[in-house]
Write a protein that holds these residues in place. Structure first.
Motif, short mmCIF file in Angstrom:
data_model
loop_
_atom_site.label_atom_id
_atom_site.label_comp_id
_atom_site.label_asym_id
_atom_site.label_seq_id
_atom_site.Cartn_x
_atom_site.Cartn_y
_atom_site.Cartn_z
N VAL A 231 -2.40 -9.29 -10.74
CA VAL A 231 -3.57 -8.48 -11.05
C VAL A 231 -4.44 -8.28 -9.80
O VAL A 231 -4.88 -7.16 -9.51
CB VAL A 231 -4.40 -9.13 -12.18
N SER B 70 -2.90 -5.80 -7.57
CA SER B 70 -3.09 -4.43 -8.05
C SER B 70 -4.45 -3.89 -7.63
O SER B 70 -4.57 -2.76 -7.14
CB SER B 70 -2.97 -4.39 -9.58
N LEU C 171 -0.54 -2.16 -11.86
CA LEU C 171 -0.61 -3.02 -13.04
C LEU C 171 0.51 -2.66 -14.02
O LEU C 171 1.12 -3.55 -14.64
CB LEU C 171 -1.97 -2.90 -13.71
#
Length: 308
Positions: free
Chosen positions: A143, A146, A112
């Protein structure tokens, strides 16, 4: 219980951080934990409540604050509980879950932070295309990616470590960290060490190199700006992220990118304290106290609460 040369483990024993100061440390850690929860929760509330902060940068910051809260909550509550009992321990399943979620949230934060560096690169180096490239769909995929990386690393380490036979119960640490657990495995752990370093290169060095590459491009662009005021403004949008990256990647690299022969429980515990407690505590202050937009949103929210 023992079976052959290894132990049938049902629980592990943990060590206190400081034997003589555990009550003082309990009060300090509890205070830091509560303050960190409050600060990160406040950032999430402010960003979601203020429509002027609905940008990719603050979208990533919201997820970073969520990760910090979860990251600390995996370690600190159990650590605080063990400070109040005579025998510090954790079940076998509890230790495996703690290790998985610690790695999951930690690795997700690594990637991130790389996504946030890419966002700053696009904002400064390609401002005209920024909102087109950094669409809500792209931000969402970064996101999700991640979290996916965090899941993979967490599962790989946890399954390999806890499917191996153990020859000891005493973890020389205050939570279920990989390196102290490796010392409890039976036989030659060379392949386990190689696996830890290999995964750490992927989970730490790859996103870190992406961050470095992004900031090299950012620095090059900033230095070409004709206005000193413009250079200062551009750099101020990146400085908070740089401080967080330095704290997080620096301590994590020291812990994971080295062989087992260099492990030192006292030193390792101090570094673990850095990225499990200190960094999550400092992040809200780094991002809010040095950010005029966030401070303006806090003042706006405060005025609304007073008017109500």
């Amino acid at each position: 219980m023992t079976t052959g040369n290894h132990i049938l483990v049902t629980h592990f024993i943990l060590l206190r951080f400081f034997h003589d100061l555990h009550l003082l440390l309990f009060a300090v850690l509890l205070s830091l934990y509560i303050l960190t929860l409050m600060a990160n929760t406040l950032i999430i509330m402010i960003i979601n409540a203020d429509h002027t902060l609905q940008t990719p940068m603050y979208f990533f910051l919201t997820h970073l604050s969520c990760l910090e809260v979860c990251y600390m909550s995996v370690i600190i509550p159990k650590m605080l509980e063990n400070m109040l009992v005579e025998k510090m321990g954790i079940s076998f399943v509890g230790c495996a879950m703690q290790m998985f979620f610690f790695l999951f949230f930690g690795v997700a934060e690594c990637f991130l932070l790389a996504a946030m560096a890419f966002d700053r690169y696009m904002a400064i180096c390609n401002p005209l295309c920024y909102m087109v490239i950094m669409s809500s769909s792209v931000c969402g995929k970064l996101v999700v990616g991640s979290y996916a990386c965090g899941t993979i690393v967490g599962l790989v380490h946890t399954i390999i470590t806890f499917s191996s036979p153990f020859c000891g119960l005493l973890i020389k640490h205050f939570f279920c960290e990989i390196q102290p657990l490796l010392e409890l495995l039976c036989g030659d752990t060379f392949l386990n060490e190689v696996q830890v370093i290999a995964v750490a290169v992927f989970a730490i060095m790859v996103p870190f190199l992406l961050v470095i590459l992004s900031y090299v491009c950012i620095l090059s662009t900033i230095l070409k700006m004709p206005s000193a005021e413009g250079r200062l403004k551009a750099f101020s949008t990146c400085s908070s992220h740089l401080v967080v990256v330095t704290l997080f990647y620096g301590s994590a690299s020291f812990m994971y990118l080295r062989p087992k022969s260099t492990y030192s429980p006292p030193v390792d515990k101090l570094f673990s304290l850095s990225y499990t407690i200190v960094t999550p505590f400092l992040n809200p202050m780094i991002y809010s106290l040095r950010n005029e937009e966030v401070k303006g949103a806090i003042r706006k929210l405060w005025r609304k609460m007073l008017d109500a």
